[in-house]
Design a protein around this motif. Structure first.
Motif, PDB file in Angstrom:
ATOM      1  N   GLN A   3       0.609  -1.339   0.107  1.00 16.47           N
ATOM      2  CA  GLN A   3       0.244  -0.287   0.277  1.00 16.47           C
ATOM      3  C   GLN A   3       0.833   1.073   0.197  1.00 16.47           C
ATOM      4  O   GLN A   3       1.702   1.510   0.751  1.00 16.47           O
ATOM      5  N   ALA A   4       0.745   2.475  -1.186  1.00 18.01           N
ATOM      6  CA  ALA A   4       1.297   3.523  -1.447  1.00 18.01           C
ATOM      7  C   ALA A   4       0.707   4.761  -0.439  1.00 18.01           C
ATOM      8  O   ALA A   4      -0.458   4.501  -0.794  1.00 18.01           O
ATOM      9  N   CYS A  20       5.688   2.994   1.958  1.00 17.95           N
ATOM     10  CA  CYS A  20       4.935   2.041   0.865  1.00 17.95           C
ATOM     11  C   CYS A  20       4.941   1.552   2.555  1.00 17.95           C
ATOM     12  O   CYS A  20       5.719   0.683   2.979  1.00 17.95           O
ATOM     13  N   ALA A  21       3.713   0.441   3.012  1.00 19.22           N
ATOM     14  CA  ALA A  21       3.662  -0.148   4.080  1.00 19.22           C
ATOM     15  C   ALA A  21       2.858  -1.765   3.197  1.00 19.22           C
ATOM     16  O   ALA A  21       1.966  -1.933   1.815  1.00 19.22           O
ATOM     17  N   SER A  23       0.981  -5.316   3.679  1.00 25.17           N
ATOM     18  CA  SER A  23      -0.010  -6.682   5.224  1.00 25.17           C
ATOM     19  C   SER A  23       0.706  -7.919   4.093  1.00 25.17           C
ATOM     20  O   SER A  23      -0.340  -8.021   3.010  1.00 25.17           O
ATOM     21  N   GLY A  24       0.237  -9.344   5.335  1.00 21.25           N
ATOM     22  CA  GLY A  24      -0.429 -10.185   4.857  1.00 21.25           C
ATOM     23  C   GLY A  24       1.669 -10.619   4.832  1.00 21.25           C
ATOM     24  O   GLY A  24       1.472 -12.015   4.516  1.00 21.25           O
ATOM     25  N   ARG A  25       2.126  -9.687   4.922  1.00 23.09           N
ATOM     26  CA  ARG A  25       4.031 -10.075   4.608  1.00 23.09           C
ATOM     27  C   ARG A  25       4.705  -9.324   4.660  1.00 23.09           C
ATOM     28  O   ARG A  25       4.657  -8.596   5.405  1.00 23.09           O
ATOM     29  N   THR A  26       6.109  -9.757   5.632  1.00 24.60           N
ATOM     30  CA  THR A  26       7.269  -8.828   5.909  1.00 24.60           C
ATOM     31  C   THR A  26       8.335  -8.553   4.876  1.00 24.60           C
ATOM     32  O   THR A  26       8.015  -9.071   4.364  1.00 24.60           O
ATOM     33  N   PHE A  27       8.076  -7.130   5.335  1.00 28.03           N
ATOM     34  CA  PHE A  27       9.341  -6.404   4.498  1.00 28.03           C
ATOM     35  C   PHE A  27      10.732  -7.121   4.369  1.00 28.03           C
ATOM     36  O   PHE A  27      11.518  -7.021   3.455  1.00 28.03           O
ATOM     37  N   ARG A  28      11.081  -7.589   5.327  1.00 28.82           N
ATOM     38  CA  ARG A  28      12.414  -7.929   5.536  1.00 28.82           C
ATOM     39  C   ARG A  28      12.897  -8.661   5.026  1.00 28.82           C
ATOM     40  O   ARG A  28      14.161  -8.611   4.943  1.00 28.82           O
ATOM     41  N   ASN A  75       7.279  -2.121   9.459  1.00 24.80           N
ATOM     42  CA  ASN A  75       7.556  -3.307   8.145  1.00 24.80           C
ATOM     43  C   ASN A  75       6.536  -1.966   6.673  1.00 24.80           C
ATOM     44  O   ASN A  75       6.035  -2.465   6.450  1.00 24.80           O
ATOM     45  N   THR A  76       7.343  -0.416   6.493  1.00 26.39           N
ATOM     46  CA  THR A  76       7.833   0.158   5.971  1.00 26.39           C
ATOM     47  C   THR A  76       8.938   0.904   5.388  1.00 26.39           C
ATOM     48  O   THR A  76       9.459   0.873   5.760  1.00 26.39           O
TER      49      THR A  76
END
Length: 120
Positions: A3-4, A20-21, A23-28, A75-76
């Protein structure tokens, strides 16, 4: 899903921060990049950041003005836009992938885009 957000109207020389967030997964574990598409033009690479945050890459036209960063707790991924110009007006997209690159094909997950309009 990505989600931007954060787009809007900004005066030339001002500042704006895009987010940019995930959801449902991690950015890591992902490389995250920002691309943009101006009216009548093809989408182009803006900036990318590695999964660890230790490596970044910028298009020449934003170097020294834009900064990409990660907020692991949130997570953004952020894109700080300083001193934007009218030429920066575009829809900005965030994308995530596993390869650190500047090409669209390297990114499997895309956000919906957020419009940035820079008034001169």
């Amino acid at each position: 899903q990505l989600q931007a957000s954060g787009g809007g109207l900004v005066q030339a020389g001002g500042s704006l921060r895009l987010s940019c967030a995930a959801s449902g997964r991690t950015f890591r574990n992902y490389v995250v990049a920002w691309f943009r598409q101006a009216p009548g033009k093809e989408r182009e690479f803006v900036a990318a950041i590695s999964s660890s945050g230790s490596r970044t890459s910028y298009a020449d036209f934003v170097k020294g003005r834009f900064t990409i960063s990660r907020g692991y707790a949130e997570n953004t991924v952020y894109l700080q836009m300083n001193s934007p110009a009218a030429a920066d007006t575009a829809v900005y997209y965030c994308a995530a992938g596993v390869v650190f690159d500047a090409y669209e094909w390297a990114f499997s997950f895309w956000g919906q885009g957020t419009l940035v309009t820079v008034s001169s």
